[in-house]
Scaffold this motif. Sequence first.
Motif, PDB file in Angstrom:
ATOM      1  N   ALA A  28       0.832  -1.215   0.000  1.00  0.00           N
ATOM      2  CA  ALA A  28       0.000   0.000   0.000  1.00  0.00           C
ATOM      3  C   ALA A  28       0.863   1.260   0.000  1.00  0.00           C
ATOM      4  CB  ALA A  28      -0.927  -0.014   1.213  1.00  0.00           C
ATOM      5  N   LEU A  29       1.966   1.213   0.813  1.00  0.00           N
ATOM      6  CA  LEU A  29       2.861   2.364   0.853  1.00  0.00           C
ATOM      7  C   LEU A  29       3.534   2.594  -0.492  1.00  0.00           C
ATOM      8  CD1 LEU A  29       4.526   1.898   4.370  1.00  0.00           C
ATOM      9  CD2 LEU A  29       2.825   3.617   3.687  1.00  0.00           C
ATOM     10  N   GLY A  33       3.036   5.857  -2.462  1.00  0.00           N
ATOM     11  CA  GLY A  33       4.218   6.640  -2.799  1.00  0.00           C
ATOM     12  C   GLY A  33       4.351   6.820  -4.300  1.00  0.00           C
ATOM     13  N   GLY A  34       4.103   5.728  -5.040  1.00  0.00           N
ATOM     14  CA  GLY A  34       4.186   5.844  -6.490  1.00  0.00           C
ATOM     15  C   GLY A  34       3.116   6.767  -7.037  1.00  0.00           C
ATOM     16  N   GLY A  35       1.905   6.647  -6.467  1.00  0.00           N
ATOM     17  CA  GLY A  35       0.831   7.534  -6.919  1.00  0.00           C
ATOM     18  C   GLY A  35       1.126   8.984  -6.606  1.00  0.00           C
ATOM     19  N   TYR A  36       1.665   9.234  -5.378  1.00  0.00           N
ATOM     20  CA  TYR A  36       2.000  10.602  -5.003  1.00  0.00           C
ATOM     21  C   TYR A  36       3.133  11.135  -5.877  1.00  0.00           C
ATOM     22  CZ  TYR A  36       3.459  14.601  -2.223  1.00  0.00           C
ATOM     23  OH  TYR A  36       3.814  15.859  -1.799  1.00  0.00           O
ATOM     24  N   GLY A  37       4.124  10.274  -6.130  1.00  0.00           N
ATOM     25  CA  GLY A  37       5.230  10.688  -6.994  1.00  0.00           C
ATOM     26  C   GLY A  37       4.754  11.001  -8.400  1.00  0.00           C
ATOM     27  N   PHE A  38       3.845  10.136  -8.923  1.00  0.00           N
ATOM     28  CA  PHE A  38       3.311  10.392 -10.255  1.00  0.00           C
ATOM     29  C   PHE A  38       2.495  11.683 -10.273  1.00  0.00           C
ATOM     30  CE2 PHE A  38      -0.134   9.991 -13.382  1.00  0.00           C
ATOM     31  CZ  PHE A  38       0.608   9.829 -14.532  1.00  0.00           C
ATOM     32  N   TYR A  39       1.734  11.886  -9.179  1.00  0.00           N
ATOM     33  CA  TYR A  39       0.929  13.116  -9.080  1.00  0.00           C
ATOM     34  C   TYR A  39       1.837  14.350  -9.055  1.00  0.00           C
ATOM     35  CZ  TYR A  39      -1.800  16.824  -6.914  1.00  0.00           C
ATOM     36  OH  TYR A  39      -2.376  18.037  -6.622  1.00  0.00           O
TER      37      TYR A  39
END
Length: 371
Positions: A28-29, A33-39
Motif C-alpha cells: 500500500a505504501l 508513494g508511487g501515486g504521489y510521486g506520479f501526481y
Amino acid sequence: MKNNQAQHDAEVASKKKQSKKFAVIFGALVILGGGYGFYKYSEGQKHEETDDAQISSRISPVIPRVGGYVADVRVQDNQLVKKGDTLIILDDRDYVVKLEEAQARLVSAKSNVSVAAAGSSVTETNVISSQANTSTIDAQIESAKVNLWRTQKDYERFQNLIKDHSVTQQQFEQAEAAYQIAQKQLGILNAQKQAAMKQTASVASQSGINRGQVAVANASIAQAEAGVASAELNLSYTVIVAPVDGYVGTVNIQPGQMVQPGQSLFQIVPDDKKWVVANFKETQLTKMKVGQHVTVTVDAFPGQKLEGTLTSFSPATGAKTSLLPPDNASGNFVKTVQRVPVRIDFTDKVSPDFLKKLSSGMSVFVDVHLK
C-alpha cells in the motif's frame, strides 16, 4: 510434546499472518508513494513554483531641491499623506534675502532702461537738429552762390567801365569788395556745412550707441526677471511637499538638521499599485510565458489565495544587476544556477482593500500555471 508442537504451529501461523500484513502495508505504501510521486511529477509539468518572491510597489523618495536647516517637521512615521501636503519646512531667511537682492537688481535694470531710453531720445533729437542745420546751411550756400554770381558780374562790368571812366574809383572798389565778400561768405558756408555734416555723423553714431545701450538694458531686465523667478522658485522649495499619495516610511529628520539638495530624506509608499516580483531559476523558465495564470499566497495571510498574471521577464538576471556582479572570466569558474526576476500583476479579482494590507517586501509563494 503435543503441547509444544501446537505452540510451535501457532507461532508459525502468527508469523505468517504478520508477514502478510507487512506485505499488504508495504504494498500500500509503495502504491501510495508511487501515486504521489506520479501526481507530483504530473503537477510539476503543469506548474512552476518558488518562494523566492516578494510584494513590490512604487517607492517615491522625498528629496529637497535646495539646502538649508530644517525649521519644522510636520510628518510622522507611517503617516498617510496626500499629494501636496507639507512635510518639512526649511529655514527660508537666506532665500528671502536672495529674492530681495534679485528684485533690487530688477529695479536697477529697469532704471537703466529709462536712462538709456532718455539718452537715446536726446540723441535722436540732436540728429534731427543737425540734419535741419545742414539743410539750412545748404540753403544759405545756394543763396551765397547766387550772390557770388551777381557780385562777380557787377565786378566784371565795373572793371570795364572803370577803364572808360564811366564809374568812379569808389564805385569800382565797392563792387570789388562785394565780390570778395561773396567769395569768402561762400567759403565760410562750405566750411560750416562740412562741420555740420561731421556733427550729424557723430550724433548719429552716438544715437546708434544709445540704441545699443537700450537693447543691453532690456536684456539686463530679462536677466534680472529670470533671477527673480529663480529666487522665487528656490524660496518655494523651502517648503517640501508630498510628491504622491501614500504612507510615509521612517522619518529620521529633526529640526535644526542640515539637509543638502538631492539628499534622500525618507520614502513615501503609494498604496495605489502593488505587484509581485518572483525570482525563478533559469531552468524553470522553459515553459513560462507572458499571460499565464498565477496563484499567489502571502505568508502573512496563509489562507488567502490571490490571482495574478505573469506580465514580464527581467532582461537580466538578479546577479547581473547587483552592486557587484560576478565576473566568470576571473579565477576558477563554478557554474551557478541563476535566478531571473519575473513580474506578476494582480488581477481585478483581488480586492483593493486587501491590497492595501500588503506591505512592500512581504514574502509570498508563487505558483505559475503552465497549462
